[in-house]
Design an enzyme around this catalytic site. Structure first.
Site, short mmCIF file in Angstrom:
data_model
loop_
_atom_site.label_atom_id
_atom_site.label_comp_id
_atom_site.label_asym_id
_atom_site.label_seq_id
_atom_site.Cartn_x
_atom_site.Cartn_y
_atom_site.Cartn_z
CB CYS A 119 4.34 5.78 10.34
SG CYS A 119 2.58 5.92 11.08
CG HIS A 252 4.70 2.17 8.82
ND1 HIS A 252 4.71 1.78 10.15
CD2 HIS A 252 3.72 2.84 8.49
CE1 HIS A 252 3.47 2.43 10.31
NE2 HIS A 252 3.00 2.99 9.45
CG ASN A 282 -0.05 2.00 11.07
OD1 ASN A 282 0.79 1.91 11.60
ND2 ASN A 282 -0.50 2.76 10.17
O1 UT7 Z 1 0.72 4.71 8.94
C1 UT7 Z 1 0.76 5.62 8.29
C2 UT7 Z 1 0.60 5.41 6.88
N1 UT7 Z 1 -0.92 4.99 6.88
C3 UT7 Z 1 -1.22 4.39 5.56
O2 UT7 Z 1 -0.33 4.01 4.81
C4 UT7 Z 1 -2.61 4.14 5.30
C5 UT7 Z 1 -2.74 4.38 3.77
N2 UT7 Z 1 -4.16 4.09 3.44
C6 UT7 Z 1 -4.75 3.09 3.46
O3 UT7 Z 1 -4.10 1.89 4.03
C7 UT7 Z 1 -6.20 2.82 2.79
O4 UT7 Z 1 -6.39 3.85 2.03
C8 UT7 Z 1 -7.25 2.60 3.94
C9 UT7 Z 1 -7.04 1.12 4.27
C10 UT7 Z 1 -7.33 3.67 4.85
C11 UT7 Z 1 -8.59 2.59 3.06
O5 UT7 Z 1 -8.80 1.50 2.03
P1 UT7 Z 1 -9.16 1.91 0.57
O6 UT7 Z 1 -9.04 0.76 -0.35
O7 UT7 Z 1 -8.08 3.13 0.05
O8 UT7 Z 1 -10.55 2.46 1.11
P2 UT7 Z 1 -11.52 3.61 0.63
O9 UT7 Z 1 -11.24 4.84 1.58
O10 UT7 Z 1 -11.35 3.95 -1.03
O11 UT7 Z 1 -13.04 3.21 1.10
C12 UT7 Z 1 -13.68 2.28 0.37
C13 UT7 Z 1 -15.08 2.07 0.76
C14 UT7 Z 1 -15.95 3.38 0.98
O12 UT7 Z 1 -17.27 3.22 0.78
P3 UT7 Z 1 -17.87 3.88 -0.61
O13 UT7 Z 1 -17.57 5.21 -0.49
O14 UT7 Z 1 -16.81 3.01 -1.83
O15 UT7 Z 1 -19.12 3.27 -0.60
C15 UT7 Z 1 -15.65 3.52 2.36
O16 UT7 Z 1 -16.82 4.43 3.23
O17 UT7 Z 1 -14.79 1.45 1.89
C16 UT7 Z 1 -15.75 2.04 2.98
N3 UT7 Z 1 -15.03 2.01 4.17
C17 UT7 Z 1 -15.42 1.07 5.17
N4 UT7 Z 1 -16.19 -0.02 4.96
C18 UT7 Z 1 -16.09 -1.05 6.27
C19 UT7 Z 1 -14.08 2.80 4.85
N5 UT7 Z 1 -13.65 2.17 6.07
C20 UT7 Z 1 -14.57 0.98 6.25
C21 UT7 Z 1 -14.76 0.10 7.20
N6 UT7 Z 1 -15.55 -0.83 6.98
N7 UT7 Z 1 -13.64 -0.02 8.43
#
Ligand code: UT7
Length: 325
Positions: A119, A252, A282
């Site tokens: 990225c 980005h 993204n």
């Molecule tokens: O391009 C390169 C750079 N990439 C990035 O910059 C990405 C950076 N990371 C992010 O943008 C975020 O970390 C994400 C968008 C990927 C995830 O967001 P988050 O707020 O960190 O969520 P999380 O991973 O802590 O997940 C929270 C909850 C989890 O459930 P529990 O364990 O709290 O019950 C996940 O299982 O959300 C759940 N979850 C979803 N629920 C519904 C994860 N993906 C999904 C989904 N739909 N698609």
């Protein structure tokens, strides 16, 4: 007299197939994967993304973006003397997508190569092109970011497959007596390879390992917000400018929350940030040139303004480019 490089044209292209969150939620639901528009919007800011048709390659998206950028710069393909493509989803293992694009464009003969910094690829490619122009090795470069990330997504993994889209953006960078690119700052830290990768590879006529994207989203998020602020301050210091001199932040487009955090740290209101993540998702190396072209074509981003471009991604890689348009 010092030789600089300057962007003289921008272009972009999105494949026609557009999926809203509702479309994707329905498709994933058929596979038994549960997600929702609310979750995607709240956690990422994404509302829609574009996916390329199966017979469309990275070079095809890049070709359309390149044609638009050349048109904006009022140049022909044969005027170009350097092509750099930033991509992690190339047409082939080799040759480079840049060579394939060069032939499709009809710019045969000039040096052409790919840059692989995921990225951060576009800021890496722009920095390399700037250095080659400053040194006299090139005078009119085509710098492209093009991706078909839909090809490397695991549609059974809801934590990643809702985040990415396909598309391409391009700029023409020409030698100039006036800047242009003011400063850049690139970094990588290979100890974080595992937090964002596609670990598969081709060996013995087979794909070995898992050829789909794996990401520890929280680890990437934490690293991203820290390094983006540092890179922004580094390019400002190198150019002798201050936060208040930035007309537009063009980051980005991975997650609106990361963009808001960077803007806050740079004391920039969100109306100085070009945001396309809501409509594109993204698109990795394509996201910055897509956002830049969107800003230019909507009339928001104007000639003479100071732009801060920032990328962060797999590697772990990050960097920024400060420029006057
Ligand atoms: O391009 C390169 C750079 N990439 C990035 O910059 C990405 C950076 N990371 C992010 O943008 C975020 O970390 C994400 C968008 C990927 C995830 O967001 P988050 O707020 O960190 O969520 P999380 O991973 O802590 O997940 C929270 C909850 C989890 O459930 P529990 O364990 O709290 O019950 C996940 O299982 O959300 C759940 N979850 C979803 N629920 C519904 C994860 N993906 C999904 C989904 N739909 N698609």
């Amino acid at each position: 007299m010092r030789r600089y490089s300057r962007i003289t044209g921008t272009g972009s292209y999105l494949p026609p197939r557009r999926l809203t969150n509702a479309d994707l939620v329905a498709e994933l639901g058929q596979r038994g994967i549960e997600t929702s528009d609310e979750w995607i919007v709240e956690r990422t800011g994404i509302r829609a993304r574009h996916f390329a048709a199966p017979d469309v390659a990275c070079s095809d998206l890049g070709l359309e973006a390149a044609r638009h950028a050349l048109q904006a710069a009022d140049l022909q393909p044969t005027d170009i003397d350097l092509i750099i493509v930033a991509t992690s989803t190339p047409d082939m293992v080799f040759p480079s997508t840049a060579c394939i694009l060069q032939n499709k464009l009809g710019a045969n003969g000039c040096p052409a190569f790919d840059v692989q910094a995921v990225c951060s690829g576009f800021v890496y490619a722009l920095t390399v092109a700037d250095a080659m122009i400053q040194s006299g090795a090139a005078s009119r470069a085509l710098v492209v970011g093009s991706e078909v990330f839909s090809r490397i997504l695991d549609f059974n993994d809801r934590t990643t497959c809702v985040l990415f889209g396909d598309g391409a953006g391009a700029v023409v960078l020409e030698a100039s007596d006036t800047p242009g690119i003011l400063s850049s700052d690139l970094h990588a830290d290979g100890k974080h390879v595992g937090i964002l990768c596609v670990p598969g590879n081709v060996s013995g006529g087979q794909v070995l390992g898992d050829p789909v994207l794996k990401m520890d989203g929280q680890a990437v998020f934490k690293l991203a917000v820290g390094v983006l602020e540092k890179a922004a301050h580094a390019v400002l210091a190198k150019a002798g400018l201050a936060e208040a001199d930035i007309d537009w932040l063009i980051p980005h487009q991975a997650n609106i929350r990361i963009m808001q955090s960077t803007a806050r740290k740079l004391k920039l209101p969100m109306d100085k940030v070009v945001v396309t993540v809501d409509q594109h998702g993204n698109t990795s190396a394509a996201s910055i040139p897509l956002a830049l072209d969107h800003g230019v074509r909507t009339g928001q981003v104007q000639k003479g303004q100071t732009l801060l471009l920032e990328g962060v991604g797999g590697g772990f890689t990050w960097g920024a480019v400060l420029l006057k348009l």
